[in-house]
Design a protein around this motif. Structure first.
Motif, short mmCIF file in Angstrom:
data_model
loop_
_atom_site.label_atom_id
_atom_site.label_comp_id
_atom_site.label_asym_id
_atom_site.label_seq_id
_atom_site.Cartn_x
_atom_site.Cartn_y
_atom_site.Cartn_z
N HIS A 129 0.83 -1.22 0.00
CA HIS A 129 0.00 0.00 0.00
C HIS A 129 0.85 1.25 0.00
O HIS A 129 0.56 2.22 -0.70
CB HIS A 129 -0.93 0.02 1.22
CG HIS A 129 -2.17 -0.79 1.02
ND1 HIS A 129 -2.24 -2.11 1.38
CD2 HIS A 129 -3.34 -0.50 0.44
CE1 HIS A 129 -3.44 -2.58 1.05
NE2 HIS A 129 -4.12 -1.62 0.48
N THR A 188 -1.67 4.13 -2.17
CA THR A 188 -3.12 4.01 -2.26
C THR A 188 -3.70 3.58 -0.93
O THR A 188 -3.06 2.85 -0.16
CB THR A 188 -3.55 3.01 -3.36
OG1 THR A 188 -4.98 2.99 -3.42
CG2 THR A 188 -3.06 1.59 -3.06
N GLU A 189 -4.91 4.07 -0.69
CA GLU A 189 -5.70 3.61 0.46
C GLU A 189 -6.61 2.47 0.03
O GLU A 189 -7.30 1.87 0.84
CB GLU A 189 -6.58 4.75 1.00
CG GLU A 189 -5.82 6.00 1.43
CD GLU A 189 -5.09 5.80 2.74
OE1 GLU A 189 -5.63 5.13 3.64
OE2 GLU A 189 -3.93 6.29 2.84
N GLY A 190 -6.66 2.24 -1.27
CA GLY A 190 -7.55 1.20 -1.80
C GLY A 190 -6.94 -0.19 -1.65
O GLY A 190 -5.95 -0.38 -0.95
N GLU A 217 1.51 7.95 -8.39
CA GLU A 217 0.59 8.28 -7.30
C GLU A 217 -0.77 7.67 -7.63
O GLU A 217 -1.61 8.31 -8.29
CB GLU A 217 0.46 9.80 -7.18
CG GLU A 217 1.75 10.54 -6.92
CD GLU A 217 2.16 10.47 -5.44
OE1 GLU A 217 1.32 10.10 -4.59
OE2 GLU A 217 3.34 10.77 -5.16
N THR A 218 -0.99 6.46 -7.19
CA THR A 218 -2.22 5.77 -7.56
C THR A 218 -3.46 6.60 -7.20
O THR A 218 -4.30 6.87 -8.05
CB THR A 218 -2.27 4.39 -6.85
OG1 THR A 218 -1.11 3.65 -7.24
CG2 THR A 218 -3.53 3.62 -7.23
N ASP A 219 -3.57 6.99 -5.94
CA ASP A 219 -4.78 7.71 -5.52
C ASP A 219 -4.78 9.17 -6.00
O ASP A 219 -5.77 9.65 -6.54
CB ASP A 219 -4.90 7.68 -3.99
CG ASP A 219 -5.32 6.30 -3.49
OD1 ASP A 219 -5.54 5.39 -4.32
OD2 ASP A 219 -5.40 6.11 -2.26
N GLY A 257 -5.65 9.52 -9.45
CA GLY A 257 -6.94 8.93 -9.82
C GLY A 257 -6.85 7.71 -10.72
O GLY A 257 -7.70 7.50 -11.59
N ASP A 314 -7.30 3.95 -11.61
CA ASP A 314 -8.22 2.92 -11.11
C ASP A 314 -7.52 1.59 -10.87
O ASP A 314 -7.85 0.89 -9.91
CB ASP A 314 -9.38 2.75 -12.09
CG ASP A 314 -10.24 4.01 -12.12
OD1 ASP A 314 -10.84 4.33 -11.08
OD2 ASP A 314 -10.24 4.71 -13.15
N SER A 339 -3.73 -2.84 -7.95
CA SER A 339 -4.51 -1.98 -7.05
C SER A 339 -5.86 -1.74 -7.71
O SER A 339 -5.97 -1.72 -8.94
CB SER A 339 -3.79 -0.65 -6.83
OG SER A 339 -3.84 0.13 -8.01
N SER A 393 -9.38 0.63 -7.48
CA SER A 393 -10.10 1.80 -6.93
C SER A 393 -11.57 1.47 -6.69
O SER A 393 -12.07 0.44 -7.15
CB SER A 393 -10.02 2.97 -7.91
OG SER A 393 -10.88 2.72 -9.02
N GLN A 394 -12.27 2.37 -6.03
CA GLN A 394 -13.70 2.18 -5.79
C GLN A 394 -14.45 2.05 -7.12
O GLN A 394 -15.31 1.19 -7.27
CB GLN A 394 -14.22 3.36 -4.96
CG GLN A 394 -15.39 3.00 -4.08
CD GLN A 394 -15.22 1.68 -3.34
OE1 GLN A 394 -14.24 1.47 -2.62
NE2 GLN A 394 -16.16 0.75 -3.54
#
Lengths: 384, 384
Positions: A47, A52-54, A176-178, A181, A183, A203, A205-206
C-alpha cells in the motif's frame, strides 16, 4: 563463460543478498500464523509503495497476469477500450483486450515516441469516450516513461477507467495511484521491487470495484473479489508463492527504508549516468535523453554492429547480461536496465563492458571516457 | 514458538536443502543462455514425471491456474462438463466450470468417499455424454486418492475429454498420463515435486489441442497455444518465476534419481506408517485405510478435542505444523501430509507431537505405542 555474472536487464533485476537469503528459508504454511505476520506486513508495505488507500491484490503470476486481471474484471465483450501504445508492452495490452472480446481502439505511436495527453484527449473525444484506457507507464522495450499523471487526467476527464501497467516503473519513478486517480495499477515483483519474478499486484479503486461487479468476462484465478475476500482474512484463495512473498516483504522493507523519494532520485541519477556515459563514448541513445526515462536506457548499436550479437558476446566474454531489442528494435538496439538494487558502479560496469565489447567488434567508439563521465554525471545530478 | 519448525502439511511440503540453496542463487535472465539450459532440462524432466510424450506447459501460478487453464482452453460457454467431487478440491473444479459458463453437472459424493468408475459410467450414460470430465486424483481435503485409471477409462468410453487435478498426487502416487489416456493433467510445484509453491503445469494431449482450437473462452495468460509456441523456442511468453524454475529443476533431479517407482513405494510405506501409528494410539482415521491413499492422512479429532485447536497448539508448543480440516471437516479432523521430501522420521515426529498434544488436551489416548508401531509398519511394508 565467466563464473561471475552481472545482471543488467530491465527485469528480472538484481536481488539483494538479504532477499535471496529469505528465499532460502524453509517453506512455511500459507495458512499458519508464521505466514500471516509476513503477509500482513507485505500487504501494508505494498500500500505504501502503491500510494493508495484502496485494495492491492497480490497474485502468484507474472506481471502480465495483473494486466489481464484488469481487463477480465473491468470489461465485458464489446466494451470499448483504448490502449495507448508506443512499444512492445502497450501492444500486449491491446492483445489482452482483443482476447476478451473488447472493441479495442489503439492510440498508437512509433516505438520510442512519448504519448501525449492532448492526443489522448482528442482521440477520446473522437470516439465519444471509452470504457477504459489502458496505459503503459514505463515502456521497457524503448525506455520511454510516459507522463501518466497527464494521461490519466485526460482519460478521467472523458469518463474512462484508467488502467496503468506499472510493472517496470513502480518503485523506480513517481506514481501516485490515488492522487492521480488511477483505477488499476498493475505491477510485478521483479523490477524495482527487487524480488525474483513470480508475484503480480493490482490496485483496485472504488470505481474499478463497481465496474468489476458488472463485468461478464469469465475468471476465477484472477477474479478480484475472490482474492480481496481472502486477503481480508489474511488468507489467499489459492496456495501463494510463499517463498516469494517472504522475499518481497524483505525487499519492500529495504525500499521503504531508503524511502520512495530517495529511490526515485537515485533512479534519475542512474539514468543520467548511463546516458551521459553512453554518449561520451559516441553512442546514440534510442530512449529519450530526459530525466523522466530513468528505468532503462535503450542505445542504438553503432554502424556495423548487430545488437543481439553484442549482447551475446558480453554475456559469453564477461558474464554481463544486457537486454537485446524487442520486436521492431531487434538487432538495432541494446538496453541497459538500471532498476532496483542498483548503484552507479553497476552503470559503470555495464558501460565498461559495452566499451570493451564494441571495441572488440571493431566499432568506432571513443575509449576511456564513458566510466568517468558516468561517475561525474551521477555526482552532478545529486547536486542539482 | 520454538525456533525449529516442522512442516507436515500436504502442501506446501518440506523443500530439500539443495533446492532451497538453488533458490538463493542470483537471479538470471529468462531469455539468456544460462536459463535456457535449465529450462530445457526442467521441461524434459517434467515429461518424465508426467509420463507423457505430449506437451507439458509450465505456468507461473498456483496449481489452480493450471486447473483453470484446462477449462478456459477446452470449454466454451454452454459446454456440458461433469465434475466428480468428494471434497474441497473437486468442488473447486465445479466452481471454475461455472465461472466459464459451462453447464456443470456434478457427480457428488460425501466428503471422504471414494468415487467409483461405475457411478461415473452410469451418470455419463444418463447425461448422454459430456464434453469433459473433471477429476481429482488426490483429494487433499480428505486423503482419498481416486482410482483415476478406472475413472478415466469410463470417461473416455463415453467420448469425454478427461482432465485430472493431480496437484497433490503427481510424483507421490502412480499416474500415467499417456497410458491412461488422460487429456490434461494439472499439477503444481509445492507437493511431491518438493519445490515452493508458484509453478503450475498442464499436460495437453492431441485431443485436448484439437478441442482448444474450438474453445471460445477468453484467455491470454493461461492460453495454451501462447505458452506452447514460446516453449518450443525455449522461451516463455511472460517473465517466468526463474528462481522457482531453477529450484524445480533441482528437485526433479532428486526425484528422478530416486526413481518414480521408488518414490511411489516410499509414499505407500509412509502412509501405512502414519495410519498404523495413529490407530495404535487409539485414533480413528477419516481417510481410507488403504494403500492407495498414500498422500495425506486425515484423522478424526478424539471426543472433546477441537482439531483446529490441536493444530494451533502443536504449532505453538512444538513448532509442528499439521493441516486443519477444510470445509465441512473444519474442527473435526486434522491432517498429516506425507508428501515429497519426507521420510519415516517425519511421520514419527508428527505422531509424537500429536500424542503429546492430545495428552495435554486431556484426550483418552494410548501413550508410548504410536512411534514404534509406525516404524514397524514402515519396515513391514518394505518386506511385502
Amino acid at each position: 563463460v565467466p563464473e561471475k555474472r552481472y545482471l543488467f536487464t530491465p527485469g528480472p533485476t538484481p536481488v539483494p543478498p538479504k532477499v535471496l537469503a529469505a528465499l532460502a528459508e524453509p517453506v512455511i504454511h500459507h495458512r499458519g500464523p508464521d505466514f500471516k505476520i509476513v503477509y500482513r506486513r507485505c500487504l501494508d508495505r505494498l500500500h505504501e509503495v502503491f500510494r493508495t488507500e484502496g485494495d492491492v491484490l497480490l497474485y502468484t503470476a507474472s506481471g502480465t497476469g495483473a494486466m489481464e486481471s484488469a481487463v477480465a474484471n473491468l470489461c465485458s465483450p464489446g466494451d470499448r477500450v483504448l490502449t495507448v501504445s508506443a512499444g512492445y508492452f502497450g501492444e500486449r495490452f491491446a492483445k489482452i483486450g482483443r482476447a476478451y472480446g473488447c472493441a479495442v481502439e489503439e492510440l498508437r505511436y512509433e516505438w520510442g515516441e512519448s504519448p501525449s495527453a492532448d492526443d489522448l484527449a482528442s482521440r477520446l473525444d473522437e470516439l465519444g469516450g471509452a470504457h477504459a484506457v489502458l496505459l503503459t507507464h514505463s515502456e521497457t522495450s524503448t525506455g520511454v516513461v510516459a507522463d501518466v499523471h497527464a494521461l490519466a487526467a485526460a482519460a478521467k476527464e472523458a469518463g474512462a477507467l484508467v488502467v496503468v501497467d506499472a510493472i517496470s516503473s513502480l518503485g523506480a519513478v513517481p506514481l501516485e495511484t490515488d492522487a492521480w486517480g488511477i483505477d488499476v495499477v498493475a505491477s510485478g515483483s521483479q523490477k524495482a521491487l527487487m524480488t525474483p519474478p513470480g508475484l503480480a499486484m493490482a490496485s483496485v479503486s472504488q470505481a474499478a470495484w463497481e465496474a468489476s461487479r458488472r463485468s461478464s468476462s469469465p475468471r476465477m484465478y484472477f477474479d478480484w473479489e475472490t482474492t480481496r475476500e481472502a486477503q481480508s482474512r489474511l488468507d489467499a484463495p489459492f496456495t501463494p508463492a510463499v517463498s516469494l512473498v517472504v522475499a518481497l516483504d524483505v525487499a519492500l522493507g529495504i525500499l521503504l527504508e531508503e524511502g520512495l523519494e530517495a529511490a526515485f532520485a537515485r533512479h534519475v541519477r542512474l539514468g543520467r549516468a548511463c546516458r551521459e556515459g553512453a554518449k561520451a563514448m559516441g553512442l546514440e541513445l534510442f530512449s529519450p535523453d530526459d530525466d523522466r526515462s530513468a528505468v532503462v536506457t535503450a542505445i542504438r548499436a553503432p554502424e556495423g554492429v548487430d545488437a543481439d550479437e553484442l549482447v551475446l558476446a558480453l554475456r559469453d566474454r564477461f558474464g554481463v547480461t544486457l537486454a537485446p531489442g524487442q520486436g521492431v528494435l531487434k538487432g538495432r538496439v541494446f538496453r541497459i536496465g538500471h532498476i532496483g538494487y542498483y548503484d552507479v558502479f553497476d552503470v559503470t560496469t555495464a558501460l565498461a563492458a559495452v566499451e570493451l565489447g564494441l571495441a572488440e567488434a571493431g566499432a568506432d567508439i571513443e575509449r576511456g571516457v564513458a566510466v568517468t563521465r558516468a561517475l561525474d554525471a551521477y555526482e552532478e545530478a545529486a547536486r542539482v
